[in-house]
Design an enzyme around this catalytic site. Structure first.
Site, short mmCIF file in Angstrom:
data_model
loop_
_atom_site.label_atom_id
_atom_site.label_comp_id
_atom_site.label_asym_id
_atom_site.label_seq_id
_atom_site.Cartn_x
_atom_site.Cartn_y
_atom_site.Cartn_z
N CYS A 15 -3.72 7.38 -35.32
CA CYS A 15 -4.15 6.24 -34.51
C CYS A 15 -5.18 5.45 -35.32
O CYS A 15 -5.18 5.54 -36.55
CB CYS A 15 -4.66 6.67 -33.13
SG CYS A 15 -6.15 7.68 -33.13
N ASN A 18 -9.01 8.02 -34.73
CA ASN A 18 -8.84 9.48 -34.72
C ASN A 18 -9.86 10.17 -33.82
O ASN A 18 -10.28 11.30 -34.07
CB ASN A 18 -8.89 10.07 -36.14
CG ASN A 18 -8.40 11.51 -36.26
OD1 ASN A 18 -8.81 12.24 -37.16
ND2 ASN A 18 -7.54 11.94 -35.38
N CYS A 20 -9.49 9.32 -30.12
CA CYS A 20 -8.93 9.23 -28.76
C CYS A 20 -7.46 9.66 -28.73
O CYS A 20 -7.13 10.78 -28.34
CB CYS A 20 -9.08 7.82 -28.19
SG CYS A 20 -10.79 7.30 -27.99
N ARG A 21 -6.56 8.75 -29.16
CA ARG A 21 -5.14 9.02 -28.96
C ARG A 21 -4.60 10.14 -29.85
O ARG A 21 -3.92 11.05 -29.36
CB ARG A 21 -4.33 7.74 -29.20
CG ARG A 21 -4.58 6.68 -28.15
CD ARG A 21 -4.07 5.33 -28.58
NE ARG A 21 -4.83 4.82 -29.72
CZ ARG A 21 -4.55 3.70 -30.37
NH1 ARG A 21 -3.52 2.98 -29.99
NH2 ARG A 21 -5.29 3.30 -31.38
N SER A 22 -4.88 10.07 -31.17
CA SER A 22 -4.25 11.08 -32.04
C SER A 22 -4.81 12.49 -31.86
O SER A 22 -4.05 13.45 -31.95
CB SER A 22 -4.24 10.63 -33.51
OG SER A 22 -5.52 10.46 -34.03
N ASP A 130 -4.44 2.00 -26.18
CA ASP A 130 -5.71 2.53 -26.65
C ASP A 130 -6.70 2.60 -25.48
O ASP A 130 -7.05 1.57 -24.91
CB ASP A 130 -6.26 1.60 -27.75
CG ASP A 130 -7.46 2.20 -28.47
OD1 ASP A 130 -8.04 3.18 -27.94
OD2 ASP A 130 -7.80 1.70 -29.54
P1 4NP Z 1 -8.24 5.74 -31.15
O1 4NP Z 1 -9.24 4.80 -30.33
O2 4NP Z 1 -7.64 4.87 -32.22
O3 4NP Z 1 -7.23 6.14 -30.12
O4 4NP Z 1 -9.05 6.88 -31.67
C1 4NP Z 1 -10.26 4.07 -30.91
C2 4NP Z 1 -11.42 4.69 -31.30
C3 4NP Z 1 -12.44 3.94 -31.86
C4 4NP Z 1 -12.29 2.59 -32.04
C5 4NP Z 1 -11.12 1.96 -31.66
C6 4NP Z 1 -10.10 2.71 -31.10
N1 4NP Z 1 -13.35 1.81 -32.60
O5 4NP Z 1 -13.21 0.61 -32.69
O6 4NP Z 1 -14.37 2.40 -32.99
#
Ligand code: 4NP
Length: 161
Positions: A15, A18, A20-22, A130
């Site tokens: 993702c 790294n 939340c989703r992954s 997300d």
């Molecule tokens: P992820 O979510 O891609 O599912 O881990 C996010 C985590 C952090 C951020 C964006 C999306 N960020 O902008 O810091």
């Protein structure tokens, strides 16, 4: 079709951050493969480097715990070109992750790269939303998506073993 069971599938969930989703996808897959008794190499990474070394977002940890899985020990890392030869399959959460991964794919890549939801009937081409900027309910929806993906991976591994 896989030739035999000596090669455990190696799958990387990807993702943006790294956190939340992954990591939720990795946690769901670890639980599903363990429950099925099938060996697999499972990992997750982000295309971005902002959260490298950090544990999953506390809301992701809470959702995983609520579903019976502990992901608190995971630490974020960034996708590297070597991942394209270490893994058989890289599953991106959304189109942006897929495009960013393609940008660093080396010429000798052996991994197949596709969207996580391509594995689910009727969801081809869709991204996992997300949940980072949303409310806690988003994390429940993320878990539902990634655990369905995990179940599809286990079904594929058990039918092709
Ligand atoms: P992820 O979510 O891609 O599912 O881990 C996010 C985590 C952090 C951020 C964006 C999306 N960020 O902008 O810091």
């Amino acid at each position: 079709m896989r030739n035999d069971r000596k090669d455990a599938p190696a799958i990387l969930f990807l993702c943006l951050g790294n956190i939340c989703r992954s990591p939720l996808a990795e946690g769901a897959a670890r639980a599903a493969f363990a429950k099925a008794g099938i060996a697999a190499t499972l990992d997750s990474a982000g295309t971005g480097d902002w959260h490298v070394g950090h544990p999953p977002d506390h809301r992701a940890q809470a959702e995983a715990r609520r579903r019976g899985t502990d992901i608190s020990g995971l630490a974020a890392r960034q996708l590297v070109p070597e991942d394209f030869t270490r893994f058989d399959l890289i599953l991106a959460a959304d189109e942006t992750n897929l495009r960013d991964a393609l940008a660093i794919r080396p010429p000798d890549a052996t991994a197949e790269l596709k969207l996580m939801l391509d594995l689910l009937p009727g969801r081809k081409g869709q991204g996992v939303t997300d949940p980072y900027y949303g409310d806690d309910g988003g994390f429940a929806a993320t878990w539902d998506d990634v655990s369905a993906v995990a179940d599809a991976l286990v079904a594929e591994a058990s039918s092709s073993g």
